[in-house]
Every structure is written in C-alpha cells, then in structure tokens.
Design a protein around this motif. Structure first.
Motif, PDB file in Angstrom:
ATOM      1  N   SER A 109     -12.662  -0.930  -6.690  1.00 45.06           N
ATOM      2  CA  SER A 109     -11.620  -0.126  -5.749  1.00 45.06           C
ATOM      3  C   SER A 109     -11.089  -1.735  -4.472  1.00 45.06           C
ATOM      4  O   SER A 109     -12.272  -2.964  -4.689  1.00 45.06           O
ATOM      5  N   GLU A 133      -7.078  -6.598   3.657  1.00 48.30           N
ATOM      6  CA  GLU A 133      -7.295  -6.209   2.622  1.00 48.30           C
ATOM      7  C   GLU A 133      -8.732  -6.549   1.911  1.00 48.30           C
ATOM      8  O   GLU A 133      -9.068  -8.042   2.457  1.00 48.30           O
ATOM      9  N   VAL A 146      -8.757   2.292  -2.221  1.00 49.46           N
ATOM     10  CA  VAL A 146      -7.997   2.306  -2.753  1.00 49.46           C
ATOM     11  C   VAL A 146      -8.475   1.584  -4.833  1.00 49.46           C
ATOM     12  O   VAL A 146      -8.723   0.857  -4.268  1.00 49.46           O
ATOM     13  N   VAL A 173      -7.752   0.312  -7.160  1.00 47.63           N
ATOM     14  CA  VAL A 173      -6.696  -0.522  -7.963  1.00 47.63           C
ATOM     15  C   VAL A 173      -6.894  -0.925  -9.408  1.00 47.63           C
ATOM     16  O   VAL A 173      -6.126  -1.531 -10.518  1.00 47.63           O
ATOM     17  N   ILE A 228      -2.832   1.706  -9.267  1.00 48.70           N
ATOM     18  CA  ILE A 228      -2.227   1.271  -8.007  1.00 48.70           C
ATOM     19  C   ILE A 228      -1.889  -0.299  -8.495  1.00 48.70           C
ATOM     20  O   ILE A 228      -3.152  -1.133  -8.784  1.00 48.70           O
ATOM     21  N   ASP A 285      -0.111  -2.207  -5.745  1.00 47.41           N
ATOM     22  CA  ASP A 285       0.489  -3.165  -4.331  1.00 47.41           C
ATOM     23  C   ASP A 285      -0.245  -2.392  -3.846  1.00 47.41           C
ATOM     24  O   ASP A 285       0.190  -0.930  -3.412  1.00 47.41           O
ATOM     25  N   PRO A 286      -1.598  -2.062  -3.211  1.00 57.40           N
ATOM     26  CA  PRO A 286      -2.171  -1.083  -2.365  1.00 57.40           C
ATOM     27  C   PRO A 286      -1.655  -0.592  -1.071  1.00 57.40           C
ATOM     28  O   PRO A 286      -1.902   0.171  -0.347  1.00 57.40           O
ATOM     29  N   PHE A 333       1.583   1.179  -1.355  1.00 53.25           N
ATOM     30  CA  PHE A 333       1.332   2.347  -1.913  1.00 53.25           C
ATOM     31  C   PHE A 333       0.883   2.852  -0.439  1.00 53.25           C
ATOM     32  O   PHE A 333       1.095   4.418  -0.528  1.00 53.25           O
ATOM     33  N   LEU A 334       0.344   1.959   0.437  1.00 55.08           N
ATOM     34  CA  LEU A 334      -0.219   3.863   1.820  1.00 55.08           C
ATOM     35  C   LEU A 334       1.048   3.286   2.479  1.00 55.08           C
ATOM     36  O   LEU A 334       0.723   4.843   3.214  1.00 55.08           O
TER      37      LEU A 334
END
Length: 358
Positions: free
Chosen positions: A70, A83, A102, A104, A155, A157-158, A161-162
C-alpha cells in the motif's frame, strides 16, 4: 442442642488463607510511589504528569506505518499534501495531518449475486444486501435470467481514487451493474447461458474500463468473470428440460454425423474401386480383342499362302488347349472294327507317375 459450626477455611497446609487486598489502599500506595519519581510539590507533579500524557498522545498521533502492498495519502487539514511509500513515517500530530492507506498493489474484487464469507471490504458485496435484485436481468429476446459475476480491479492512481469521485468503490458497483445489464440486454438468453459468456466478459470489461477512465476513478479493471447464470426459479425446471432436449438433439446430430463420416467415405472408396476395376476390365477386353483381331489377320495371311498346313496347325494348337482339360481320354483306331483294342491314356499316365516315384 448441639449447633453445627462451619470451620473457617484453611489452606493446603492447614493455615488460614490470606485476606483479599484492599483496592483503595493499593491505589494510594501506587500513586504515592509515582509521586516519588516526580520532583517538586503537588502542582509540579500534576504538570509533569500532564506533560507526559501530552508527549505520549503526540507520539501516538505522529507515528504511523504503511504496509508493503500500500501507499498512504497524507492530508493536511483535509487537503492533499503528499504521497508516502510503505514503511514507518511521521506526520503532524493532533489531527493537523491525517494519513489514508490505499492498497495499490493488491487485487480487489466486487461480487454480484453472491457473498464470500470473511470479506473485509464493505463494498465487495451487495450494498443493500439484496443480491437477488442485482442478478435479475432481461435479455434481448425478452427473457429473464439470473446473472452472477465478479469484477477484479486495482487502484492505479490513489490521488484520483480518493479525491476525484465520492465513494469510488460504490460508484464502481453501480457502473458494473449498469454495464452488465446493457451487455446482457443485447443478447438472447441462450447466448447468455451457453455460447456468449466469453464475449460478454470481454465486452463488459472494455465498457467498465472506459467508464472508469471517463469518471477519473483511478482504477484499472483486470477481469470480469461470469459465474452462475440461471433462469428464474418459477421456470427453471422447464428451462432445464428444454436444455436437455437441445443437448439430446445435438447428441443425435453428432452421432448421425459420425456415422455419415464413417459410412460415406467407405462407400465412395468402394465406388472408386469398382470404377477402376471396370476400367481395367474394359481395357483388358479391348486389348484382348485387338490382339485376337491382329492374330486372326496374321493367321489369315498364312492360311491364304498354305491352307492345309495352316488348318493342321490350327487343329493341333486347338487340341493342345482342349485335351489338358479332359480328365478321361480314350483313343481308338478308326480302322479297328471292335472296341477292344484301345489305349487308356489315363491309366498310362498313372503308371508313368508311379514309375517315376520309384
């Protein structure tokens, strides 16, 4: 009157058991010992205790760990800040910065029409716990079918996604259900249940990925897999009977094709063989006739030159062909008036063969 008196409980060696500890006294003793470690008076003791608690809470809200599969998105007052890769990290305490993990590198999935026990993702199964409603679909020929499927995704692109879509996992469920109803609605119920499964999976995968990219959800659809596809329960028995009849029909057709492929080539081979044999016999008879004609013409030339000699020769050649086929031969002299003086050639041949064996 004698009275029964219960003796006090004793230990295993006959001594009295110890009395239970006094909780208040134990708390006061512990607090007194803790005050002994703090310098100054009571106010300073309270200050140092408060400071220690504050430092512990600061450390607890500042340190966090990210798993290896993650990444973490750090937000400062709710706004994207950075990030963070996997490992041990620090952030501003007291809620100034918050970290959202996240996964990923993990393959996630959503199930439609059934539930896998032990799922940790709340969006993996039906949101309203009505799995029957998700599976009920209408096909292109206006028949009903119960379709179960699984969507596997990652996922990519975190940040998207958020922040780009509110509740992206829930949105993906709605997108998947909409796309599957559209794809199933373009086909007949027979195609959905039998031969069209792979095409439905491929087309649904492409459309789901297109919508996910359009909505900037930051995910990648890896696979769409159809599970159980059944007709509605009220007509399921009749549908199974129709399927069995179709399977029996296909079985009989395959058996007929097998017999056809076995018998027809054999008959065609025999036909070709008979034709070749007839052609060979025809050529043989033609050649023999042409040879007889040539022989007759050559014999006629010789007969014209010497008729008596040719007749005798023909007679002798004919006898050479006829006599070997006659098993019993009796030769009589034409000048003899009786039948006694005769030559039995059959007996003579047997005597000759006996003499040769000896």
């Amino acid at each position: 009157m004698p009275t029964n008196v219960t003796p006090p409980p004793q230990g295993p060696w006959g001594d009295k058991p110890p009395a239970p500890p006094d909780l208040d006294q134990l708390f006061n003793d512990s607090f007194s010992k803790f005050q002994g470690f703090l310098p100054g008076g009571s106010f300073l003791n309270f200050f140092w205790l408060l400071l220690l608690i504050l430092l512990g809470f600061t450390a607890w809200t500042s340190v966090y760990t990210i798993p290896s599969d993650s990444v973490a998105i750090v937000k400062r007052f709710g706004k994207y800040a950075r990030e963070v890769p996997p490992g041990l990290h620090f952030k501003l305490p007291f809620g100034i910065e918050s970290a959202t993990t996240v996964p990923v590198k993990r393959q996630l999935k959503q199930e439609f029409g059934f539930t896998t026990s032990g799922a940790q993702d709340p969006f993996q199964n039906s949101l309203n716990h009505d799995e029957q409603r998700e599976t009920q679909m209408v096909t292109g020929d206006l028949n009903a079918a119960l379709v179960e499927w699984v969507v596997q995704y990652r996922i990519l692109d975190p940040v998207k996604f958020l922040f780009e879509v509110r509740e992206p996992s829930e949105t993906l469920r709605y997108v998947s259900e909409s796309v599957m109803r559209e794809v199933v609605g373009d086909r007949t119920v027979d195609e959905v249940i039998t031969i069209g499964r792979q095409e439905i999976e491929s087309q649904a995968l492409v459309k789901m990925q297109t919508l996910s990219t359009k909505y900037t959800m930051g995910i990648s659809i890896d696979q769409v897999q159809l599970k159980n596809i059944n007709p509605p329960k009220p007509v399921q028995e009749s549908f199974n009977e129709v399927n069995q009849a179709q399977q029996e029909k296909e079985k009989l057709i395959n058996e007929a094709r097998r017999d056809y492929n076995k018998i027809i080539p054999l008959a065609l081979g025999e036909k070709d063989q008979r034709i070749r044999e007839a052609d060979g016999y025809r050529l043989k008879r033609i050649n023999e006739a042409e040879g007889d004609i040539a022989r007759f013409d050559a014999l006629l030339v010789q007969y014209v030159k010497a008729p008596e000699v040719t007749l005798r020769r023909i007679y002798i050649e004919t006898m050479q062909q006829v006599l070997p086929q006659v098993h019993s031969k009796i030769i009589i002299d034409k000048s003899t008036s009786s039948i006694l003086p005769l030559l039995n050639l059959e007996q003579s041949n047997k005597m000759l063969k006996i003499g040769e064996k000896r």
